[in-house]
Motif scaffolding. Structure first.
Motif, PDB file in Angstrom:
ATOM      1  N   GLU A 113       1.275  51.974 -31.399  1.00 46.94           N
ATOM      2  CA  GLU A 113       1.064  53.420 -31.237  1.00 46.94           C
ATOM      3  C   GLU A 113       1.375  53.872 -29.814  1.00 46.94           C
ATOM      4  OE1 GLU A 113       0.546  55.578 -33.442  1.00 46.94           O
ATOM      5  OE2 GLU A 113      -0.212  54.456 -35.174  1.00 46.94           O
ATOM      6  N   GLN A 114       1.552  55.184 -29.660  1.00 49.11           N
ATOM      7  CA  GLN A 114       1.639  55.786 -28.320  1.00 49.11           C
ATOM      8  C   GLN A 114       0.213  55.937 -27.824  1.00 49.11           C
ATOM      9  OE1 GLN A 114       5.602  58.423 -29.382  1.00 49.11           O
ATOM     10  NE2 GLN A 114       3.736  59.464 -28.767  1.00 49.11           N
ATOM     11  N   MET A 115      -0.077  55.360 -26.673  1.00 49.00           N
ATOM     12  CA  MET A 115      -1.447  55.335 -26.197  1.00 49.00           C
ATOM     13  C   MET A 115      -1.757  56.500 -25.271  1.00 49.00           C
ATOM     14  SD  MET A 115      -2.326  52.777 -27.908  1.00 49.00           S
ATOM     15  CE  MET A 115      -3.970  52.351 -27.371  1.00 49.00           C
ATOM     16  N   GLU A 116      -0.771  57.372 -25.035  1.00 49.75           N
ATOM     17  CA  GLU A 116      -1.033  58.547 -24.206  1.00 49.75           C
ATOM     18  C   GLU A 116      -0.108  59.670 -24.650  1.00 49.75           C
ATOM     19  OE1 GLU A 116       0.078  57.738 -20.186  1.00 49.75           O
ATOM     20  OE2 GLU A 116       2.066  57.012 -20.754  1.00 49.75           O
ATOM     21  N   ASP A 117      -0.437  60.855 -24.202  1.00 51.96           N
ATOM     22  CA  ASP A 117       0.391  62.020 -24.461  1.00 51.96           C
ATOM     23  C   ASP A 117       1.678  61.873 -23.653  1.00 51.96           C
ATOM     24  OD1 ASP A 117       1.385  64.761 -24.297  1.00 51.96           O
ATOM     25  OD2 ASP A 117      -0.551  65.225 -25.244  1.00 51.96           O
ATOM     26  N   PRO A 118       2.837  62.137 -24.280  1.00 57.46           N
ATOM     27  CA  PRO A 118       4.084  62.036 -23.512  1.00 57.46           C
ATOM     28  C   PRO A 118       4.035  62.845 -22.215  1.00 57.46           C
ATOM     29  CG  PRO A 118       4.568  62.316 -25.824  1.00 57.46           C
ATOM     30  CD  PRO A 118       3.080  62.431 -25.686  1.00 57.46           C
ATOM     31  N   ALA A 119       3.270  63.933 -22.206  1.00 54.27           N
ATOM     32  CA  ALA A 119       3.164  64.744 -20.994  1.00 54.27           C
ATOM     33  C   ALA A 119       2.556  63.931 -19.854  1.00 54.27           C
ATOM     34  CB  ALA A 119       2.319  65.984 -21.272  1.00 54.27           C
ATOM     35  N   GLU A 120       1.617  63.060 -20.211  1.00 50.44           N
ATOM     36  CA  GLU A 120       0.982  62.198 -19.212  1.00 50.44           C
ATOM     37  C   GLU A 120       2.021  61.302 -18.559  1.00 50.44           C
ATOM     38  OE1 GLU A 120      -2.277  61.919 -18.120  1.00 50.44           O
ATOM     39  OE2 GLU A 120      -2.402  63.845 -19.191  1.00 50.44           O
ATOM     40  N   ALA A 121       2.867  60.719 -19.393  1.00 52.07           N
ATOM     41  CA  ALA A 121       3.893  59.818 -18.890  1.00 52.07           C
ATOM     42  C   ALA A 121       4.815  60.566 -17.935  1.00 52.07           C
ATOM     43  CB  ALA A 121       4.679  59.236 -20.054  1.00 52.07           C
ATOM     44  N   LYS A 122       5.137  61.776 -18.303  1.00 54.96           N
ATOM     45  CA  LYS A 122       6.052  62.582 -17.496  1.00 54.96           C
ATOM     46  C   LYS A 122       5.490  62.814 -16.098  1.00 54.96           C
ATOM     47  CE  LYS A 122       9.563  65.718 -18.940  1.00 54.96           C
ATOM     48  NZ  LYS A 122       9.937  66.504 -20.121  1.00 54.96           N
ATOM     49  N   LYS A 123       4.171  62.944 -16.047  1.00 53.27           N
ATOM     50  CA  LYS A 123       3.541  63.185 -14.748  1.00 53.27           C
ATOM     51  C   LYS A 123       3.773  62.022 -13.789  1.00 53.27           C
ATOM     52  CE  LYS A 123      -0.232  66.083 -16.368  1.00 53.27           C
ATOM     53  NZ  LYS A 123      -1.585  65.920 -16.915  1.00 53.27           N
ATOM     54  N   ARG A 124       3.950  60.832 -14.361  1.00 47.46           N
ATOM     55  CA  ARG A 124       4.161  59.671 -13.486  1.00 47.46           C
ATOM     56  C   ARG A 124       5.593  59.609 -12.977  1.00 47.46           C
ATOM     57  NH1 ARG A 124       1.331  57.015 -17.594  1.00 47.46           N
ATOM     58  NH2 ARG A 124       3.260  56.056 -18.328  1.00 47.46           N
ATOM     59  N   GLY A 125       6.412  60.520 -13.398  1.00 46.01           N
ATOM     60  CA  GLY A 125       7.795  60.540 -12.933  1.00 46.01           C
ATOM     61  C   GLY A 125       8.739  60.500 -14.111  1.00 46.01           C
ATOM     62  N   ASN A 126       9.968  60.915 -13.841  1.00 49.63           N
ATOM     63  CA  ASN A 126      10.920  61.079 -14.927  1.00 49.63           C
ATOM     64  C   ASN A 126      11.292  59.778 -15.608  1.00 49.63           C
ATOM     65  OD1 ASN A 126      11.207  63.755 -15.330  1.00 49.63           O
ATOM     66  ND2 ASN A 126      12.753  64.018 -13.719  1.00 49.63           N
ATOM     67  N   LYS A 127      11.126  58.676 -14.885  1.00 47.09           N
ATOM     68  CA  LYS A 127      11.557  57.400 -15.441  1.00 47.09           C
ATOM     69  C   LYS A 127      10.485  56.720 -16.286  1.00 47.09           C
ATOM     70  CE  LYS A 127      15.726  56.711 -13.565  1.00 47.09           C
ATOM     71  NZ  LYS A 127      16.887  56.560 -14.437  1.00 47.09           N
ATOM     72  N   SER A 128       9.299  57.265 -16.287  1.00 47.70           N
ATOM     73  CA  SER A 128       8.233  56.489 -16.921  1.00 47.70           C
ATOM     74  C   SER A 128       8.247  56.601 -18.441  1.00 47.70           C
ATOM     75  CB  SER A 128       6.873  56.891 -16.373  1.00 47.70           C
ATOM     76  OG  SER A 128       6.872  58.246 -16.067  1.00 47.70           O
ATOM     77  N   VAL A 129       7.809  55.526 -19.078  1.00 45.12           N
ATOM     78  CA  VAL A 129       7.777  55.434 -20.530  1.00 45.12           C
ATOM     79  C   VAL A 129       6.347  55.704 -20.995  1.00 45.12           C
ATOM     80  CG1 VAL A 129       8.421  53.975 -22.481  1.00 45.12           C
ATOM     81  CG2 VAL A 129       9.322  53.496 -20.193  1.00 45.12           C
ATOM     82  N   VAL A 130       6.233  56.302 -22.157  1.00 50.13           N
ATOM     83  CA  VAL A 130       4.911  56.507 -22.743  1.00 50.13           C
ATOM     84  C   VAL A 130       4.255  55.138 -22.952  1.00 50.13           C
ATOM     85  CG1 VAL A 130       3.691  57.358 -24.783  1.00 50.13           C
ATOM     86  CG2 VAL A 130       5.707  58.572 -23.926  1.00 50.13           C
ATOM     87  N   ARG A 131       3.010  55.029 -22.558  1.00 47.81           N
ATOM     88  CA  ARG A 131       2.310  53.757 -22.768  1.00 47.81           C
ATOM     89  C   ARG A 131       2.153  53.510 -24.260  1.00 47.81           C
ATOM     90  NH1 ARG A 131      -2.642  52.719 -21.914  1.00 47.81           N
ATOM     91  NH2 ARG A 131      -3.307  54.852 -21.442  1.00 47.81           N
ATOM     92  N   ARG A 132       2.473  52.296 -24.691  1.00 47.87           N
ATOM     93  CA  ARG A 132       2.330  51.958 -26.105  1.00 47.87           C
ATOM     94  C   ARG A 132       1.640  50.619 -26.229  1.00 47.87           C
ATOM     95  NH1 ARG A 132       7.360  54.329 -26.164  1.00 47.87           N
ATOM     96  NH2 ARG A 132       7.643  56.026 -27.670  1.00 47.87           N
ATOM     97  N   ASP A 133       0.968  50.448 -27.338  1.00 42.48           N
ATOM     98  CA  ASP A 133       0.301  49.174 -27.564  1.00 42.48           C
ATOM     99  C   ASP A 133       0.143  48.941 -29.054  1.00 42.48           C
ATOM    100  OD1 ASP A 133      -0.751  46.890 -26.546  1.00 42.48           O
ATOM    101  OD2 ASP A 133      -1.968  47.983 -25.067  1.00 42.48           O
ATOM    102  N   VAL A 134       0.109  47.676 -29.415  1.00 43.36           N
ATOM    103  CA  VAL A 134      -0.151  47.347 -30.817  1.00 43.36           C
ATOM    104  C   VAL A 134      -1.633  47.574 -31.069  1.00 43.36           C
ATOM    105  CG1 VAL A 134      -0.236  45.484 -32.500  1.00 43.36           C
ATOM    106  CG2 VAL A 134       1.740  45.723 -30.987  1.00 43.36           C
ATOM    107  N   VAL A 135      -1.952  48.386 -32.073  1.00 48.24           N
ATOM    108  CA  VAL A 135      -3.355  48.682 -32.345  1.00 48.24           C
ATOM    109  C   VAL A 135      -3.862  47.909 -33.551  1.00 48.24           C
ATOM    110  CG1 VAL A 135      -3.221  50.975 -31.364  1.00 48.24           C
ATOM    111  CG2 VAL A 135      -2.800  50.666 -33.794  1.00 48.24           C
ATOM    112  N   ARG A 136      -2.940  47.263 -34.284  1.00 44.99           N
ATOM    113  CA  ARG A 136      -3.388  46.614 -35.488  1.00 44.99           C
ATOM    114  C   ARG A 136      -2.265  45.779 -36.077  1.00 44.99           C
ATOM    115  NH1 ARG A 136      -4.038  49.805 -41.127  1.00 44.99           N
ATOM    116  NH2 ARG A 136      -4.842  48.064 -42.351  1.00 44.99           N
ATOM    117  N   LEU A 137      -2.627  44.612 -36.623  1.00 42.07           N
ATOM    118  CA  LEU A 137      -1.662  43.868 -37.410  1.00 42.07           C
ATOM    119  C   LEU A 137      -2.048  44.073 -38.871  1.00 42.07           C
ATOM    120  CD1 LEU A 137      -1.528  40.464 -35.488  1.00 42.07           C
ATOM    121  CD2 LEU A 137      -0.202  42.539 -35.076  1.00 42.07           C
TER     122      LEU A 137
END
Ligand code: ADP
Ligand code: MG
Length: 926
Positions: free
Chosen positions: A116-140
């Motif tokens: 899943e995306q673990m944050e709002d894409p807007a959050e990622a944008k705040k870290r700079g244009n190059k940053s990727v949305v944080r993602r993590d596996v939430v379930r197998l």
């Protein structure tokens, strides 16, 4: 389809979604975009799963995953950007429909990691244009760890089974196995130990959706053939089955100081249980399903029934694999899915303790007698929700508003039921206990849920609108604001229509543009020329319409969006709070769910008993098996549909005297007479009685059966690559090795799969062994009439036959089992019934007449044949005591088919045949 991100943002480093105009960001070979780097990192951590990688409204798959999934799901394979100069294959499934695709992938044996995306894409944008949305596996997502209604069969448990093995170093001691199984969708958690010989039978009883074992056990040559017959066996690294850390892992999951909290468990059992919880933690990642503390099943508490017997008796499904026509379907009158699951559990594991069996029978009895209470409870249960599964979903954060409603309705229904059945507060014990549990859940919780939940509920919490008006003031306020803004929009539309003089001017909304002003094409120019173009900003021209926005509209839209977002946020907070309150009451809710299920089973079995005139069996610790007027529960119902009556039959396998073992009935009779039906009905009656059900008979006295075996001669098992006769012998060997005096053995036409003399000899030796060594109760149907002579020597062997009547040259089946032996087999009459050409029938009659005449000319009864005449009567206790045939029987007895490779089995067969040949030689020489 519009591929918009929910927040209307796209990731800064992404190449634009499908159909985008910009050039791929990673066109130059060798460069890896930050997002691809993230993908590869997550995929590497989950190599054995398909990775569902969340991007906006889709789960995307890349590379081989994409190819696999597109093939499996029949969805389009596209590409997205390049990786090391190559196109990256991609395919995706919309988040909304993810369950459906998951279901298909799981059914095909895949495992899926949901990222899943673990944050709002807007959050990622705040870290700079190059940053990727944080993602993590939430379930197998694996077959044994499902919770969603859409992925589960409501009427079946879904077990994950962990198998641990102890290799005991001291020679001579047996290898032992521990089993731990859980259903995370209901919280059930059990443990048992078993021996190698019953391992397959235990697995057959549980029918797990997924089995976990250590790498070593997975690769064990002795077990590989077994694993191959099972779906979804998952090998795991050693640490999951590590005995040294098991105690700590198990106790920390349940936050207890020691595993003694769960009773006395062996180290091996703790290891298997710990493997289960570790696997749950690994697959659920941070979510904690409401597992009950593990309950130990004591060895021998349930009737042992192996896989072949379950199949033959068609307990859960027919030999063709269908539920329709199975015993389970024939007796299931439950009205809830939890009840149906419990019934299936009981049917799979009949009890052996008469006291517990009678406790269940008492409950059924009460509802048989009290027609009004039965009708009342069944109509109340009809609407009761699946508490256990709703609770499990809420606990792992996969619940929705309807799950909260299910909890509320379950609590209320249970409480009302307890009041309605007040007369049963003291007795019978099973009902009384259930009623107590029905009152356990917190009444305030139900009241709170009733107050909070709206009348109409959306499936997903993120759809909002599930909190009742008037429940929460601040929510009511933001909602008013949102609704108010909508009214302002309506006013604005009227004003714009006035100002522009365009009557048909509309303010509309869609996901791409948001709110916009729309006029028909003919009025477009007017708004695009002065003075109106000062306030109306052109957005889009379509075939028939032109669309505009205004500053005022933009501001309003922002206000509406924030009000909607705020009210959804408030609703989600309320959802969290209510869910937490439900979780606090987990233990009581689970007890209540179990209680409802047991009331459903008891009243359902009572309904069955009333409907089909079943009687209460008398079950005790004797070796009796006396059935009066027994019927086949499934055949009877099938015949009833055509209006054909079923002929009831008695069966008496009780020991002739107190000091003796039970009897063996040898049943002869022509094809189609009803031998197989009679055999099976008695086995099914034993199962029904011991699971705590009434039985299709007038009366019965049953001394508990500890093991049940049922074998049919010449069963085809080509799928496993064994000859039919081989299968027959391997299975017969299993019985001769395992059946004790408490066992019930059903043998149907054993020895049919080989030449007459071979088959007869084996059948002969088998009956002797059952009589003298196993000393079990048994029913043996055979077409070898010669075997009936054995009753002269074996005192507990009783001959029975199924009556037929010859009428004008036709055979009439009476389906009536009586003492005695069939005088002939009526094969030709049956062949005639089957429609063989008349000429063939006539010719066969002639040949038969000739053969019979020759027989009379040189009279020799079967007892006079040198083969059998020369045989000394077997000594009662030791199989090895009698000559060549003894060697044959003991050789057969020594075989352990579950442990043999096909090749070893073939070799054993050759040895047996050799022994048989020797026995022939020996007997003909003397
Ligand atoms: P067998 O094993 O002797 O060849 P089956 O047990 O297969 O015979 O029975 C053949 C058919 O006879 C069954 O399909 C069933 O329809 C019918 N039948 C068997 N037993 C009865 C019975 N007790 N009453 C009525 N019909 C029966
Ligand atoms: Mg038969």
């Amino acid at each position: 389809m519009a591929l918009t991100n929910p927040k209307g943002l796209s990731e800064p480093d992404e190449t634009p979604p499908k159909g985008g105009a910009a050039a791929p960001a990673a066109a130059d070979a060798g460069r890896v975009t930050p997002m691809m780097a993230q993908y590869i990192e997550i995929k590497t951590a989950n190599p054995d799963c398909l990775l569902f990688y969340r991007m906006g409204d889709f789960y995307e798959m890349f590379f081989e995953d994409a190819e696999t999934a597109s093939r499996a799901l029949g969805i389009m394979l596209t590409k997205r950007g390049k990786h090391q100069g190559e196109d990256i294959p991609m395919c995706g499934v919309p988040v909304e429909r993810a369950d459906e695709y998951l279901h298909r992938l799981i059914a095909l044996g895949h495992r899926v990691a949901v990222c899943e995306q673990m944050e709002d894409p807007a959050e990622a944008k705040k870290r700079g244009n190059k940053s990727v949305v944080r993602r993590d596996v939430v379930r197998l997502v694996t077959p044994g760890t499902l919770t969603e209604d859409t992925l589960l069969d409501a009427r079946r448990n879904n077990y994950l089974l962990a198998i641990a093995r102890a290799r005991l170093s001291s020679v001579g001691e047996e290898t032992r196995f521990a089993l731990a199984w859980i259903d995370i969708s209901t919280g059930e958690f059990r443990i048992a130990e078993c021996e190698r010989i019953s391992l397959a039978a235990e697995i057959a009883r549980l029918e797990p959706s997924e089995i976990i074992v250590s790498d070593a056990l997975y690769a064990d040559a002795e077990l590989v053939p077994l694993w191959r017959t099972l779906p979804a066996v998952t090998p795991l690294t050693r640490d999951v089955f590590d005995g040294a850390t098991a105690e700590r892992r198990l106790t920390s999951f349940f936050s207890v100081a020691t595993s003694e909290a769960f009773g006395t468990l062996t180290r091996l059992e703790v290891t298997a249980a710990a493997a289960c919880v570790t696997y749950v933690e690994r697959t659920q990642i941070g979510q904690r399903p409401p597992l009950s503390p593990p309950m130990r099943e004591s060895a021998g508490a349930t009737m042992a029934i192996d896989q072949a017997t379950r199949g033959n008796l068609e307990l859960m499904r027919t030999l063709a694999g269908e539920r329709r026509g199975s015993l389970s379907e024939a007796i299931d009158r439950t009205v809830t899915s939890a009840g149906s699951r419990l019934l299936a559990q009981r049917l799979s594991a009949p009890l052996t303790d008469p006291e517990q069996i009678n406790r269940r029978l008492d409950a059924v009895s009460a509802f048989v007698d009290d027609v009004a209470a039965r009708a009342d409870i069944r109509s109340r249960l009809q609407g009761a929700p699946d508490l256990a599964r709703a609770l499990a979903r809420l606990a792992v954060d996969r619940g929705g508003p309807r799950d909260l409603a299910a909890i509320r309705d379950g609590i209320l229904a249970a409480a009302e039921l307890a009041r309605a059945l007040d007369a049963y507060r003291e007795t019978p014990a099973e009902i009384a206990e259930a009623l107590k549990a029905c009152l356990k859940p917190d009444g305030m919780l139900a009241a709170e849920l009733s107050a909070a939940l709206a009348a109409e509920l959306p499936a997903l919490k993120r759809d909002g609108g599930f909190v009742r008006e008037g429940y929460d003031t601040s929510l009511d306020e933001t909602r008013a604001l949102r609704d108010e803004s909508r009214r302002v929009i309506a006013n604005l539309q009227a004003r714009y229509a006035d100002e522009t003089g365009v009557r048909a001017l509309k303010i509309r909304h869609n996901n791409v543009l948001g709110y916009f002003v729309e006029v028909t094409a003919q009025h477009g120019d007017k708004l695009m020329s002065p003075p109106l173009n000062a306030s109306f900003i052109h957005r889009q021209t379509l075939a028939g319409q032109v669309r505009f926005t205004t500053t005022e509209l933009g501001e309003l839209e922002a206000k509406i969006a924030s009000a909607a977002e705020r009210s959804l946020g408030l609703e989600l907070d309320i959802f969290e709070r209510l869910t937490a309150a439900v979780i606090v009451d987990t233990d009581a809710l689970k007890l209540c769910a179990d209680a409802l299920a047991s009331l459903d089973v008891a009243s359902g079995l009572a309904a069955l008993a009333a409907e089909r005139a079943y009687a209460r069996p008398h079950v005790d610790a004797s070796l009796d098996f006396v059935i009066e007027g027994g019927r086949h529960p499934v055949v009877e119902q099938a015949l009833a549909r055509d209006g054909t009556p079923f002929v009831a039959n008695d069966c008496d396998l009780a020991p002739p005297s107190e000091t003796q073992a039970g009897r063996i009935w040898l049943i002869t009779g022509p094809n189609m007479a009803g031998k197989s039906t009679f055999l099976r009905q008695n086995a099914l009656i034993a199962i029904l009685a011991q699971m705590g059900s009434f039985i299709p008979a007038k009366a019965a006295r049953i001394g508990v059966v500890d093991r049940l075996f049922s074998r049919v001669g010449a069963a085809d098992d080509l799928a496993r690559g064994r000859s039919t006769f081989m299968v027959e012998m391997v299975e017969t060997a299993a019985i001769l090795n395992q059946a004790g005096e408490r066992a019930l053995v059903i043998l149907d036409e054993i020895g049919r799969g080989t030449a007459t003399f071979d088959g007869l000899s084996i059948a002969w030796a088998t009956v002797e062994h059952l009589h003298d060594v196993n000393k079990c109760r048994a029913l043996f149907a055979t077409h070898f009439h010669e075997l009936t002579a054995l009753s002269a020597r074996l005192n507990r062997l009783h001959n029975a036959t199924v009556r037929v009547k010859e009428w004008q040259g036709e055979v009439v089946f009476l389906h009536e089992v009586v003492a005695g032996a069939a005088d002939r087999s009526y094969g030709i009459q049956v062949a005639k019934l089957a429609g063989l050409p008349a000429a063939v029938i006539e010719r066969a009659k002639l040949v038969l007449a000739n053969l019979e005449q020759e027989d009379r000319a040189a009279p020799k009864g079967f007892e006079d044949l040198p083969l059998f005449a020369a045989m000394p009567a077997p000594k009662p206790t030791a199989a090895s005591a009698y000559d060549g045939f003894g060697a044959l029987a003991s050789g057969l007895a020594a075989l352990n088919p579950d442990e043999m490779s096909p090749r070893e089995a073939m070799e054993a067969l050759y040895r047996l045949k050799e022994a048989l040949a020797k026995a022939h030689n020996k007997t003909s020489k003397t």
